[in-house]
Write a protein that holds these residues in place. Structure first.
Motif, PDB file in Angstrom:
ATOM      1  N   UNK A 139      33.806  50.631  34.338  1.00  0.00           N
ATOM      2  CA  UNK A 139      34.338  49.894  35.578  1.00  0.00           C
ATOM      3  C   UNK A 139      35.472  50.488  36.041  1.00  0.00           C
ATOM      4  N   UNK A 140      36.019  51.019  37.182  1.00  0.00           N
ATOM      5  CA  UNK A 140      37.416  51.132  37.778  1.00  0.00           C
ATOM      6  C   UNK A 140      37.888  50.053  38.209  1.00  0.00           C
ATOM      7  N   UNK A 141      39.468  50.224  38.319  1.00  0.00           N
ATOM      8  CA  UNK A 141      40.068  49.215  39.114  1.00  0.00           C
ATOM      9  C   UNK A 141      39.675  48.680  40.586  1.00  0.00           C
ATOM     10  N   UNK A 142      39.648  47.636  40.682  1.00  0.00           N
ATOM     11  CA  UNK A 142      39.163  46.912  41.902  1.00  0.00           C
ATOM     12  C   UNK A 142      40.066  47.283  43.108  1.00  0.00           C
ATOM     13  N   UNK A 143      39.623  47.667  44.234  1.00  0.00           N
ATOM     14  CA  UNK A 143      40.543  47.782  45.495  1.00  0.00           C
ATOM     15  C   UNK A 143      41.052  46.553  45.730  1.00  0.00           C
ATOM     16  N   UNK A 144      42.557  46.694  46.135  1.00  0.00           N
ATOM     17  CA  UNK A 144      43.211  45.547  46.234  1.00  0.00           C
ATOM     18  C   UNK A 144      42.884  44.794  47.499  1.00  0.00           C
ATOM     19  N   UNK A 145      41.986  45.052  48.311  1.00  0.00           N
ATOM     20  CA  UNK A 145      41.428  44.052  49.407  1.00  0.00           C
ATOM     21  C   UNK A 145      40.364  43.503  48.751  1.00  0.00           C
ATOM     22  N   UNK A 146      39.675  43.758  47.830  1.00  0.00           N
ATOM     23  CA  UNK A 146      38.450  43.095  47.408  1.00  0.00           C
ATOM     24  C   UNK A 146      38.588  42.077  46.202  1.00  0.00           C
ATOM     25  N   UNK A 147      38.431  40.892  46.742  1.00  0.00           N
ATOM     26  CA  UNK A 147      38.409  39.826  45.823  1.00  0.00           C
ATOM     27  C   UNK A 147      37.078  39.174  45.568  1.00  0.00           C
ATOM     28  N   UNK A 148      36.167  40.015  45.588  1.00  0.00           N
ATOM     29  CA  UNK A 148      34.430  39.350  45.689  1.00  0.00           C
ATOM     30  C   UNK A 148      33.880  39.934  44.546  1.00  0.00           C
TER      31      UNK A 148
END
Length: 168
Positions: A139-148
């Protein structure tokens, strides 16, 4: 005939016993990123959740309401602790703080064998923690606008499976 019946009873008992033992070897880890934080002060390195984030933290608690957690972990930031708090409270648990820079996947698995655990982290530490448990860079880092994102790692008798869900 008595011997056949005795062997059958013994095998059934042993099988049933090992089935019960195997159930205690199930570990389930739920990983989420903290909910939306207050970004009104760009100099604040430790912001609280904003109203949307508070709603999301309560929604996570609602999603997890039928899961009996044994432990709830969070990093030592307001946003992660506030995201974890409703679920920890619902399970009558204290939040256990962890250092995202000192993640040891094998040690964490060993310490939590047979438990159901929630871990709340950040856009970069959550996937890194999942990867540490998996032993691979999946898994890669989560986009900063993604909290889901919800990552679920299950270990049954040493066999690891994982999945990633998006819960809006």
């Amino acid at each position: 005939m008595k011997h056949v019946l005795l062997v059958f009873v013994l095998l059934t008992s042993v099988y049933g016993f090992s089935q019960n033992e195997n159930q205690s070897e199930i570990s389930t880890f739920y990983f989420i990123r903290h909910a939306e934080k207050d970004t009104s002060d760009s100099n604040n390195k430790n912001p609280h959740l904003n109203n949307v984030g508070i709603t999301r933290a309560n929604n996570w608690n609602n999603i997890f309401k039928h899961i009996k957690f044994d432990k709830v972990y969070a990093t030592d930031y307001h946003r992660t602790k506030e995201t974890a708090l409703p679920t920890a409270t619902n399970n009558e648990l204290e939040i256990v703080l962890y250092n995202p820079r000192a993640i040891n996947g094998n040690e964490f698995k060993k310490r939590n064998t047979g438990k159901t655990v929630l871990v709340v982290g950040h856009s970069n530490t959550t996937p890194a923690f999942v990867n540490a448990l998996l032993g691979e860079e999946k898994y890669k880092d989560i986009d900063h606008h993604n909290n889901s994102n919800l990552y679920i790692v299950t270990i049954i008798n040493g066999e690891i499976s994982d999945q990633m869900l998006t819960i809006n």
